[in-house]
Structure formats: structure tokens, C-alpha cells
Design an enzyme around this catalytic site. Sequence first.
Site, PDB file in Angstrom:
ATOM      1  N   ASP A   1       0.852  -1.193   0.000  1.00 31.90           N
ATOM      2  CA  ASP A   1       0.000   0.000   0.000  1.00 31.90           C
ATOM      3  C   ASP A   1       0.889   1.244   0.000  1.00 31.90           C
ATOM      4  O   ASP A   1       1.875   1.321   0.738  1.00 31.90           O
ATOM      5  CB  ASP A   1      -0.900  -0.008   1.243  1.00 31.90           C
ATOM      6  CG  ASP A   1      -2.056   0.968   1.111  1.00 31.90           C
ATOM      7  OD1 ASP A   1      -3.208   0.514   1.072  1.00 31.90           O
ATOM      8  OD2 ASP A   1      -1.796   2.195   1.033  1.00 31.90           O
ATOM      9  N   ILE A   2       0.505   2.218  -0.827  1.00 34.06           N
ATOM     10  CA  ILE A   2       1.325   3.423  -0.973  1.00 34.06           C
ATOM     11  C   ILE A   2       1.229   4.346   0.256  1.00 34.06           C
ATOM     12  O   ILE A   2       2.124   5.157   0.497  1.00 34.06           O
ATOM     13  CB  ILE A   2       0.941   4.176  -2.277  1.00 34.06           C
ATOM     14  CG1 ILE A   2       2.076   5.047  -2.767  1.00 34.06           C
ATOM     15  CG2 ILE A   2      -0.344   4.962  -2.100  1.00 34.06           C
ATOM     16  CD1 ILE A   2       1.895   5.534  -4.197  1.00 34.06           C
TER      17      ILE A   2
ATOM     18  N   HIS B   1     -10.265  -5.477  -2.975  1.00 34.76           N
ATOM     19  CA  HIS B   1      -8.924  -5.621  -2.390  1.00 34.76           C
ATOM     20  C   HIS B   1      -9.016  -5.985  -0.922  1.00 34.76           C
ATOM     21  O   HIS B   1      -9.920  -5.549  -0.219  1.00 34.76           O
ATOM     22  CB  HIS B   1      -8.081  -4.356  -2.578  1.00 34.76           C
ATOM     23  CG  HIS B   1      -8.748  -3.086  -2.143  1.00 34.76           C
ATOM     24  ND1 HIS B   1      -9.704  -2.448  -2.899  1.00 34.76           N
ATOM     25  CD2 HIS B   1      -8.610  -2.341  -1.020  1.00 34.76           C
ATOM     26  CE1 HIS B   1     -10.110  -1.366  -2.274  1.00 34.76           C
ATOM     27  NE2 HIS B   1      -9.471  -1.279  -1.113  1.00 34.76           N
TER      28      HIS B   1
END
Length: 138
Positions: free
Chosen positions: A30-31, A99
Site C-alpha cells: 500500500d502506498i 482488495h
Amino acid sequence: MPETIFSKILRNEIPSHKVYEDERVFAFLDINPLSRGHLLVIPKEPAVTLDELSDDSAAALGRVLPRLCRAVQRVSGVLAYNVLQNNGSAAHQAVGHVHFHIIPKPGDESGLGIRWPTGKLSPADGSALAEALRAALE
Ligand code: 5GP
């Protein structure tokens, strides 16, 4: 099917830190992690919410999720973690492609925070609800 940032990641049009890939599943960091090791696991099938996903994609995700959880535990050094899966903007889904988040929970200061406002299930409502849900299963 709407185009999302995750479709672009799957097509390698925008970069990601890939952790795992097979025929049906892709996993990447995850960014904006809630904690170090925060991983996103997605089906390649472009379903928006979990209820729309095919059995084959669901099975492929279920098959690999525990292995990915173990990798996150090992590398983060944290045994506790949350698996989060949001569906619909009211449920905090920001990206319209199914997701699963795997989020290490090192302590109170990082990881997922949860509000859990419980109610009470009466025996009568429990019976009625379970019966309605059984009838709604396909
Ligand atoms: P949701 O709120 O939809 O359950 O979570 C979407 C997640 O996708 C967020 O945690 C967000 O940080 C992550 N995300 C959004 N855009 C990108 C991106 O371009 N790259 C990566 N690696 N993660 C993203």
C-alpha cells in the site's frame, strides 16, 4: 467495468512494489501504509465489490491469503494483524476494485484503529434474520 488505479497497476502502467502474483491474484505494498508491511491483495478479475467476485477468484484469493499473512508477520516482526476488506464508499472503499488489506498491528500507535459499537441480538430477531439469510443464499 470502471477503470481504477488498480487496473493500471495490474497492467503495469503505473509502478507498484509487487510482492506476489499468480494467474488470478496480485499483491503489492500500500502506498499509504497504516503500518510497515501494509499489503494489498487483489484479484485480477475487475470486480468492484466482493459480492460481485467469481467463485474462482475468491478461491484463489482465499488460497494465498494465509501465506501472504505469514510473510507480512515474518518481515514486519509483528504477529498481530488485521485483514480488512471494504465494500462501497459508505464502508470506506476508495478504490473500486476488490482488495484485501493485510495490516500489521504493532501497538496502539499504528495499524488499523477500529470503532466497534455493539448492539444486542434478541432471540426472536436472531431466528428471523438467520432464516432470511439462509433463504437468501443461492
Ligand atoms: P480502500 O479505502 O479502498 O479500502 O483502500 C484503498 C487503498 O489503496 C488505500 O489504503 C490506499 O493507500 C491504496 N492506494 C491508493 N492508490 C494507490 C496506488 O496508486 N498505489 C498503491 N500501492 N496503493 C494505493
